[in-house]
Design a protein around this motif. Structure first.
Motif, mmCIF file in Angstrom:
data_model
loop_
_atom_site.group_PDB
_atom_site.id
_atom_site.type_symbol
_atom_site.label_atom_id
_atom_site.label_comp_id
_atom_site.label_asym_id
_atom_site.label_seq_id
_atom_site.Cartn_x
_atom_site.Cartn_y
_atom_site.Cartn_z
ATOM 1 N N LEU A 1 0.827 -1.217 0.000
ATOM 2 C CA LEU A 1 0.000 0.000 0.000
ATOM 3 C C LEU A 1 0.858 1.262 0.000
ATOM 4 O O LEU A 1 0.597 2.198 -0.763
ATOM 5 N N ILE A 2 1.872 1.293 0.851
ATOM 6 C CA ILE A 2 2.755 2.469 0.899
ATOM 7 C C ILE A 2 3.497 2.636 -0.420
ATOM 8 O O ILE A 2 3.597 3.755 -0.953
ATOM 9 N N SER A 3 4.007 1.535 -0.967
ATOM 10 C CA SER A 3 4.721 1.605 -2.249
ATOM 11 C C SER A 3 3.805 2.119 -3.351
ATOM 12 O O SER A 3 4.213 2.931 -4.181
ATOM 13 N N TYR A 4 2.572 1.660 -3.354
ATOM 14 C CA TYR A 4 1.623 2.120 -4.359
ATOM 15 C C TYR A 4 1.331 3.612 -4.207
ATOM 16 O O TYR A 4 1.280 4.349 -5.197
ATOM 17 N N LEU A 5 1.170 4.055 -2.966
ATOM 18 C CA LEU A 5 0.915 5.486 -2.744
ATOM 19 C C LEU A 5 2.099 6.351 -3.169
ATOM 20 O O LEU A 5 1.908 7.435 -3.705
ATOM 21 N N VAL A 6 3.304 5.878 -2.946
ATOM 22 C CA VAL A 6 4.504 6.654 -3.291
ATOM 23 C C VAL A 6 4.803 6.586 -4.787
ATOM 24 O O VAL A 6 5.067 7.602 -5.430
ATOM 25 N N ILE A 7 4.738 5.376 -5.359
ATOM 26 C CA ILE A 7 5.129 5.183 -6.757
ATOM 27 C C ILE A 7 3.948 5.353 -7.709
ATOM 28 O O ILE A 7 4.104 5.868 -8.814
ATOM 29 N N GLY A 8 2.775 4.895 -7.298
ATOM 30 C CA GLY A 8 1.595 5.007 -8.148
ATOM 31 C C GLY A 8 1.477 3.896 -9.180
ATOM 32 O O GLY A 8 0.682 3.988 -10.101
ATOM 33 N N ASP A 9 2.272 2.844 -9.046
ATOM 34 C CA ASP A 9 2.257 1.733 -10.000
ATOM 35 C C ASP A 9 2.076 0.431 -9.225
ATOM 36 O O ASP A 9 2.947 0.048 -8.434
ATOM 37 N N LEU A 10 0.949 -0.246 -9.442
ATOM 38 C CA LEU A 10 0.639 -1.453 -8.686
ATOM 39 C C LEU A 10 1.640 -2.578 -8.965
ATOM 40 O O LEU A 10 2.005 -3.322 -8.057
ATOM 41 N N LYS A 11 2.102 -2.688 -10.202
ATOM 42 C CA LYS A 11 3.066 -3.743 -10.552
ATOM 43 C C LYS A 11 4.357 -3.581 -9.740
ATOM 44 O O LYS A 11 4.868 -4.543 -9.178
ATOM 45 N N TRP A 12 4.866 -2.366 -9.675
ATOM 46 C CA TRP A 12 6.087 -2.115 -8.894
ATOM 47 C C TRP A 12 5.831 -2.299 -7.398
ATOM 48 O O TRP A 12 6.669 -2.832 -6.672
#
Length: 76
Positions: free
Chosen positions: A25-36
């Motif tokens: 969730l945090i990675s998605y919020l920061v990067i904006g890419d679900l795959k990453w």
């Protein structure tokens, strides 16, 4: 009280499930890419699971904060 290894394994899995969802969730919020975000979560799942298991088993051997078990004495 000494914990059995399987208890540490179950605690490791349950904690990492929560932690990995948080990381994704945090990675998605920061990067904006679900795959990453899923890739980051997948890598950290295994590395942190191993580290937690080692940490848990090490603390199980440390006596700090543990009380010795006393046999129950019955006086009749």
């Amino acid at each position: 009280m000494k914990e059995k290894t399987y208890r540490s394994v179950l605690k490791t899995i349950s904690w990492r499930t929560i932690g990995t969802i948080d990381t994704i969730l945090i990675s998605y919020l920061v990067i904006g890419d679900l795959k990453w975000a899923m890739s980051i979560g997948g890598v950290e799942l295994f590395t942190k699971m191993g580290l937690y298991f080692i940490h848990e088993r090490t603390w199980n051997k440390i006596q700090l904060g543990k009380e010795k078990e006393h046999p129950i004495d019955y006086h009749i």
